[in-house]
Design a protein around this motif. Structure first.
Motif, mmCIF file in Angstrom:
data_model
loop_
_atom_site.group_PDB
_atom_site.id
_atom_site.type_symbol
_atom_site.label_atom_id
_atom_site.label_comp_id
_atom_site.label_asym_id
_atom_site.label_seq_id
_atom_site.Cartn_x
_atom_site.Cartn_y
_atom_site.Cartn_z
ATOM 1 N N ILE A 123 -31.182 -99.768 -14.487
ATOM 2 C CA ILE A 123 -32.279 -100.724 -14.279
ATOM 3 C C ILE A 123 -32.166 -101.895 -15.248
ATOM 4 O O ILE A 123 -32.343 -103.062 -14.860
ATOM 5 C CB ILE A 123 -33.649 -100.026 -14.425
ATOM 6 C CG1 ILE A 123 -33.816 -98.924 -13.375
ATOM 7 C CG2 ILE A 123 -34.777 -101.047 -14.321
ATOM 8 C CD1 ILE A 123 -33.739 -99.402 -11.944
ATOM 9 N N ASP A 124 -31.850 -101.617 -16.514
ATOM 10 C CA ASP A 124 -31.720 -102.681 -17.512
ATOM 11 C C ASP A 124 -30.620 -103.679 -17.129
ATOM 12 O O ASP A 124 -30.745 -104.883 -17.376
ATOM 13 C CB ASP A 124 -31.413 -102.082 -18.885
ATOM 14 C CG ASP A 124 -32.631 -101.417 -19.515
ATOM 15 O OD1 ASP A 124 -33.748 -101.639 -19.006
ATOM 16 O OD2 ASP A 124 -32.457 -100.664 -20.494
ATOM 17 N N SER A 125 -29.551 -103.150 -16.515
ATOM 18 C CA SER A 125 -28.417 -104.007 -16.168
ATOM 19 C C SER A 125 -28.743 -104.992 -15.048
ATOM 20 O O SER A 125 -28.038 -105.983 -14.858
ATOM 21 C CB SER A 125 -27.215 -103.145 -15.746
ATOM 22 O OG SER A 125 -27.460 -102.500 -14.502
ATOM 23 N N LEU A 126 -29.837 -104.751 -14.320
ATOM 24 C CA LEU A 126 -30.198 -105.618 -13.198
ATOM 25 C C LEU A 126 -30.881 -106.908 -13.651
ATOM 26 O O LEU A 126 -30.932 -107.887 -12.909
ATOM 27 C CB LEU A 126 -31.120 -104.870 -12.221
ATOM 28 C CG LEU A 126 -30.516 -103.628 -11.555
ATOM 29 C CD1 LEU A 126 -31.559 -102.938 -10.678
ATOM 30 C CD2 LEU A 126 -29.296 -103.988 -10.729
ATOM 31 N N GLY A 127 -31.431 -106.900 -14.870
ATOM 32 C CA GLY A 127 -32.043 -108.108 -15.419
ATOM 33 C C GLY A 127 -33.339 -108.507 -14.749
ATOM 34 O O GLY A 127 -33.737 -109.678 -14.796
ATOM 35 N N ASP A 128 -34.034 -107.544 -14.137
ATOM 36 C CA ASP A 128 -35.308 -107.818 -13.463
ATOM 37 C C ASP A 128 -36.439 -107.319 -14.359
ATOM 38 O O ASP A 128 -36.631 -106.116 -14.532
ATOM 39 C CB ASP A 128 -35.332 -107.096 -12.109
ATOM 40 C CG ASP A 128 -36.556 -107.461 -11.271
ATOM 41 O OD1 ASP A 128 -37.637 -107.624 -11.847
ATOM 42 O OD2 ASP A 128 -36.414 -107.551 -10.041
ATOM 43 N N ASP A 129 -37.215 -108.251 -14.924
ATOM 44 C CA ASP A 129 -38.231 -107.880 -15.912
ATOM 45 C C ASP A 129 -39.337 -107.020 -15.307
ATOM 46 O O ASP A 129 -39.794 -106.052 -15.930
ATOM 47 C CB ASP A 129 -38.837 -109.145 -16.531
ATOM 48 C CG ASP A 129 -39.817 -108.800 -17.649
ATOM 49 O OD1 ASP A 129 -39.397 -108.122 -18.612
ATOM 50 O OD2 ASP A 129 -40.996 -109.184 -17.541
ATOM 51 N N ILE A 130 -39.786 -107.363 -14.102
ATOM 52 C CA ILE A 130 -40.857 -106.584 -13.463
ATOM 53 C C ILE A 130 -40.371 -105.173 -13.157
ATOM 54 O O ILE A 130 -41.072 -104.192 -13.405
ATOM 55 C CB ILE A 130 -41.349 -107.291 -12.180
ATOM 56 C CG1 ILE A 130 -42.055 -108.597 -12.546
ATOM 57 C CG2 ILE A 130 -42.282 -106.375 -11.387
ATOM 58 C CD1 ILE A 130 -42.539 -109.400 -11.355
ATOM 59 N N LEU A 131 -39.165 -105.078 -12.613
ATOM 60 C CA LEU A 131 -38.595 -103.764 -12.311
ATOM 61 C C LEU A 131 -38.430 -102.942 -13.587
ATOM 62 O O LEU A 131 -38.668 -101.727 -13.590
ATOM 63 C CB LEU A 131 -37.247 -103.927 -11.608
ATOM 64 C CG LEU A 131 -36.557 -102.634 -11.136
ATOM 65 C CD1 LEU A 131 -37.449 -101.878 -10.170
ATOM 66 C CD2 LEU A 131 -35.209 -102.962 -10.494
ATOM 67 N N LYS A 132 -38.064 -103.603 -14.673
ATOM 68 C CA LYS A 132 -37.910 -102.931 -15.956
ATOM 69 C C LYS A 132 -39.242 -102.364 -16.435
ATOM 70 O O LYS A 132 -39.309 -101.232 -16.922
ATOM 71 C CB LYS A 132 -37.342 -103.891 -16.999
ATOM 72 C CG LYS A 132 -37.078 -103.248 -18.350
ATOM 73 C CD LYS A 132 -36.464 -104.248 -19.323
ATOM 74 C CE LYS A 132 -36.225 -103.597 -20.685
ATOM 75 N NZ LYS A 132 -35.632 -104.556 -21.651
ATOM 76 N N ARG A 133 -40.325 -103.138 -16.287
ATOM 77 C CA ARG A 133 -41.647 -102.668 -16.720
ATOM 78 C C ARG A 133 -42.118 -101.494 -15.859
ATOM 79 O O ARG A 133 -42.711 -100.535 -16.355
ATOM 80 C CB ARG A 133 -42.645 -103.816 -16.656
ATOM 81 C CG ARG A 133 -42.415 -104.877 -17.738
ATOM 82 C CD ARG A 133 -43.123 -106.176 -17.407
ATOM 83 N NE ARG A 133 -44.571 -105.977 -17.272
ATOM 84 C CZ ARG A 133 -45.376 -106.857 -16.673
ATOM 85 N NH1 ARG A 133 -44.875 -107.959 -16.141
ATOM 86 N NH2 ARG A 133 -46.659 -106.613 -16.597
ATOM 87 N N LYS A 134 -41.847 -101.562 -14.567
ATOM 88 C CA LYS A 134 -42.185 -100.441 -13.685
ATOM 89 C C LYS A 134 -41.416 -99.186 -14.097
ATOM 90 O O LYS A 134 -41.956 -98.077 -14.127
ATOM 91 C CB LYS A 134 -41.847 -100.787 -12.237
ATOM 92 C CG LYS A 134 -42.737 -101.843 -11.614
ATOM 93 C CD LYS A 134 -42.305 -102.121 -10.170
ATOM 94 C CE LYS A 134 -43.202 -103.146 -9.503
ATOM 95 N NZ LYS A 134 -42.770 -103.444 -8.109
ATOM 96 N N THR A 135 -40.133 -99.390 -14.419
ATOM 97 C CA THR A 135 -39.278 -98.261 -14.795
ATOM 98 C C THR A 135 -39.736 -97.622 -16.093
ATOM 99 O O THR A 135 -39.678 -96.399 -16.250
ATOM 100 C CB THR A 135 -37.811 -98.734 -14.922
ATOM 101 O OG1 THR A 135 -37.392 -99.300 -13.681
ATOM 102 C CG2 THR A 135 -36.901 -97.572 -15.294
ATOM 103 N N GLU A 136 -40.192 -98.433 -17.032
ATOM 104 C CA GLU A 136 -40.686 -97.894 -18.301
ATOM 105 C C GLU A 136 -41.840 -96.928 -18.067
ATOM 106 O O GLU A 136 -41.916 -95.860 -18.690
ATOM 107 C CB GLU A 136 -41.114 -99.041 -19.223
ATOM 108 C CG GLU A 136 -39.937 -99.829 -19.793
ATOM 109 C CD GLU A 136 -40.377 -101.096 -20.521
ATOM 110 O OE1 GLU A 136 -41.591 -101.421 -20.459
ATOM 111 O OE2 GLU A 136 -39.517 -101.755 -21.147
ATOM 112 N N ASP A 137 -42.746 -97.288 -17.156
ATOM 113 C CA ASP A 137 -43.847 -96.382 -16.805
ATOM 114 C C ASP A 137 -43.323 -95.118 -16.134
ATOM 115 O O ASP A 137 -43.764 -94.004 -16.449
ATOM 116 C CB ASP A 137 -44.831 -97.087 -15.865
ATOM 117 C CG ASP A 137 -45.844 -97.928 -16.616
ATOM 118 O OD1 ASP A 137 -45.799 -97.956 -17.856
ATOM 119 O OD2 ASP A 137 -46.682 -98.583 -15.960
ATOM 120 N N LEU A 138 -42.389 -95.289 -15.215
ATOM 121 C CA LEU A 138 -41.834 -94.131 -14.502
ATOM 122 C C LEU A 138 -41.140 -93.179 -15.464
ATOM 123 O O LEU A 138 -41.301 -91.956 -15.368
ATOM 124 C CB LEU A 138 -40.852 -94.601 -13.417
ATOM 125 C CG LEU A 138 -40.141 -93.484 -12.636
ATOM 126 C CD1 LEU A 138 -41.153 -92.576 -11.948
ATOM 127 C CD2 LEU A 138 -39.168 -94.077 -11.628
#
Length: 297
Positions: A123-138
């Motif tokens: 996920i980090d490698s994709l560079g998508d900040d919103i996706l990263k924040r969602k992933t942190e919760d997951l």
């Protein structure tokens, strides 16, 4: 293929037959019963059943819980985590739908045999900040869920196959097995692929066969990119013979091709969120057809 199963049973060797649906399992068991008279020395089971049999003597201290129990447990975990720990989804974390989606996401990670840290890196490698924040919760929810399972000596249905993979070399389940068949699976999860690979490597003297459920071009093309391609690569023998010659097989032949359906063929495709709703819709359609025929008569 059934002749080979019968010959194996009669030689006092065991057969493992993997099938994905209750209908196929019942069909195969019925066919073997008709030919042999018993189900002695043959297990017709699913991947979940196979995992449980491998772990029969290795998870005595743990209790296996159902999907429904996992959902109840996760709902409690979400309440405990609260807004303090769930940042992006802080307005919806306590909703029923969110718990269902979070559990399904956790199940997908496990089924795809992805380490949670590798998942974070992807996920980090994709560079998508919103996706990263969602992933942190997951990830927060995933870790809390796994910790809760461990503290209560529980394992869920999606952990059991991962534990089975680690215990293949220790199990006695494959003693006297000489034939291993996987049938009806067109695509399989990465965790299931890994389990097959480990079993194949650990027991090279077993004969491994993959049976393609319906030998028609569309199914073959799709299966080559999924289950068929995988099992070929790890050395399974491929069996293309069709032993089902029913109206459903002929219907599949008509539907799974690139030709336009004839006007005389009346096919209704249902959009149902679950099997219970599908059954209700089918029942309603049958009732309407029956009423229409009765009215015409």
């Amino acid at each position: 293929m059934f002749n080979k199963i019968v010959d194996t049973i009669k030689s006092n060797k065991r057969v493992i037959y993997l099938a994905p649906t209750r209908e196929l399992i019942e069909h195969v068991r019925g066919e073997i019963l008709n030919r042999v008279g018993s189900l002695y020395n043959v297990d017709v089971i699913t991947f979940d059943d196979l995992s449980r049999k491998i772990l029969k003597h290795h998870v005595c201290s743990f209790e296996l819980i159902t999907y429904e129990a996992s959902l109840v447990l996760l709902e409690e975990i979400l309440k405990e985590l609260g807004e303090k720990n769930i940042k992006y989804f802080n307005r919806v974390y306590d909703k029923k739908g969110f718990a269902v989606n979070a559990l399904n996401a956790i199940r997908t990670i496990k089924k795809e045999y992805v380490d949670i840290n590798d998942f974070i890196d992807i996920i980090d490698s994709l560079g998508d900040d919103i996706l990263k924040r969602k992933t942190e919760d997951l990830v927060t929810i995933y870790n809390a869920y796994q910790e809760k399972l461990h503290s209560l000596n529980l394992i869920d249905m999606d952990d059991i196959i991962k534990i089975a993979i680690d215990n293949v070399e220790n199990t006695t389940y494959f003693e006297d097995v000489s034939l291993f068949i996987i049938d009806g699976y067109i695509d399989i999860f990465n965790s299931e692929k890994k389990l097959l690979e480990v079993i194949k490597n650990q027991f090279p003297n077993i004969e491994f066969i993959y049976h393609l459920p319906i030998n028609i071009p569309y199914v073959v093309d799709f299966a080559k990119r999924e289950a068929l391609g995988f099992v070929q690569n790890i050395g399974f023998e491929i069996n293309y013979s069709d032993f089902l010659n029913t109206k459903y097989r002929r219907l599949a032949e008509v539907l799974f091709n690139d030709n336009t359906l004839n006007e005389g063929i009346d096919v209704k495709i249902l959009d149902a969120p679950c099997i219970e709703d599908e059954v209700r819709q089918v029942a309603a359609n049958i009732k309407e057809i029956y009423k229409e025929k009765k009215y015409r008569a």
